[in-house]
Design an enzyme around this catalytic site. Structure first.
Site, short mmCIF file in Angstrom:
data_model
loop_
_atom_site.label_atom_id
_atom_site.label_comp_id
_atom_site.label_asym_id
_atom_site.label_seq_id
_atom_site.Cartn_x
_atom_site.Cartn_y
_atom_site.Cartn_z
N LYS A 43 0.78 -1.33 0.07
CA LYS A 43 0.10 -0.05 -0.20
C LYS A 43 0.87 1.39 0.11
CE LYS A 43 -3.15 2.81 2.59
NZ LYS A 43 -3.62 3.13 4.14
N GLY A 82 -11.16 7.76 6.68
CA GLY A 82 -12.40 8.47 7.00
C GLY A 82 -13.35 7.92 7.54
N ASN A 140 -8.63 1.54 9.74
CA ASN A 140 -7.74 1.27 11.01
C ASN A 140 -8.43 1.96 12.38
OD1 ASN A 140 -4.32 1.52 12.12
ND2 ASN A 140 -6.08 0.36 12.96
N GLY A 144 -8.27 9.42 9.92
CA GLY A 144 -8.56 9.48 11.33
C GLY A 144 -9.54 10.46 11.90
#
Length: 261
Positions: A101, A189, A210, A162
Site C-alpha cells: 500500500k 475517514g 484502522n 482518522g
C-alpha cells in the site's frame, strides 16, 4: 462464493481490509482482526516491528503471514524516495512480498496525500515489480492516471485520515468507480458501520480502515459491526436499490378488491 474480491490476481472472500496500528497491544490487534473477518491486513513498516527490531515482540508472531495477506504501507512517508525505500525494506523482511500500500503524505496535520510524490513513487514501484494499492485523493483524473501507471487498486479517501467524518464527496467517488478498470476501495475517514455500508452501496470493491476500529470504545465489537456493514452494503449494491422519488405515485397496497365490512 462467486462474489470474490480480486486483488493482483488473488481472490479474497472478505472485502474489509483492516490496519494493525493503534491497538492496546498485539493481543487486542489479533482479536479485532479475527472479529473483522479480514484476510488482508495493513502494517506500517516505520511504526510496527515485523522483524526489523530484534528482541522485541513482532506482529508476525500474532498474525502469521501463513494465515493473512500482509499489506505493508508507507504511513509516515512524505516523499517518493522515502516511500520506495520503505517498501523495498518490507519486501526484504517479508521474503519477496510484492503486494503493498503506497501513501505519500503532504501535510502532517491533515495527512492529506501529496499526489505529485505519490505518482512519482507509483511509477518506480510498478516498474520494480510491486503490486501497488495506492491511497489517493478523490480526484477522478488522478485515480485514472494511477490506474494507467499500473497500480492494481486505487483507494481514494472518504475524508481525512482518522477524522471519522465518513464519505464527504460521494459524487467524485462514483465517477472514479464508473471509470475504473481496477478495484476501487475507500481508504480513510470511515467512522462507523454505516459509513462502510454506504461505501459498498456506492459500488466500492472494498473498504480499508484502522482508526474506526482501534479507537472505538469496544474495538472487538466494532470490528464485528464493520464486517456486517461491508457485507450488507455489498449485498445491497448487488441487489440494486429501488428508485428514489419525492412521493409514491402508486400505493404499495392495492386500493381495489378490498374485503368489504
Amino acid at each position: 462464493m462467486s462474489d470474490l474480491l480480486n486483488i493482483a490476481g488473488k481472490t479474497y472472500q472478505s472485502r474489509l481490509l483492516v490496519g494493525t496500528g493503534k491497538y492496546q497491544d498485539f493481543k487486542q490487534t489479533r482479536a479485532a482482526i479475527d472479529a473483522s473477518g479480514a484476510e488482508i491486513i495493513t502494517v506500517a513498516i516505520r511504526r510496527t516491528n515485523i522483524g526489523q527490531t530484534v528482541g522485541e515482540p513482532s506482529l508476525l508472531e500474532f498474525l502469521p503471514p501463513e494465515q493473512f495477506t500482509y499489506l505493508p504501507n508507507t504511513a509516515g512517508c512524505y516523499s517518493a524516495d522515502d516511500a520506495v525505500r520503505t517498501l523495498r525494506l518490507a519486501r526484504e523482511l517479508l521474503d519477496g512480498h510484492q503486494l503493498v500500500k503506497l501513501e505519500v503524505l503532504g501535510d502532517p496535520n491533515t495527512l492529506y496525500p501529496n499526489m505529485i510524490e505519490t505518482i512519482a513513487a507509483a511509477k518506480v514501484l510498478v516498474k520494480d515489480g510491486f503490486d501497488v494499492m495506492v491511497y489517493c485523493s478523490d480526484d477522478p483524473i488522478i485515480a485514472k492516471q494511477l490506474e494507467e501507471i499500473g497500480c492494481c487498486a486505487v483507494m481514494p479517501l472518504a475524508s481525512l485520515i482518522g477524522s471519522g467524518m465518513g464519505i464527504l464527496n460521494p459524487w467524485n467517488l462514483q465517477i472514479i468507480i464508473a471509470n475504473a478498470n481496477i478495484p476501487v476501495l475507500v481508504d480513510a475517514g470511515v467512522g462507523t458501520a454505516s459509513d462502510a455500508a454506504i461505501a459498498m452501496e456506492l459500488g466500492c470493491q472494498g473498504v480499508l480502515m484502522n482508526t474506526a476500529i482501534a479507537a472505538a470504545r469496544d474495538p472487538i465489537l466494532m470490528a464485528s459491526a464493520m464486517k456486517k456493514a461491508v457485507e450488507a452494503g455489498r449485498e445491497a449494491y448487488l441487489a440494486g436499490r429501488m428508485p428514489k422519488k419525492l412521493y409514491a405515485a402508486t400505493p404499495s397496497s392495492p386500493t381495489t378488491g378490498l374485503i368489504q365490512s
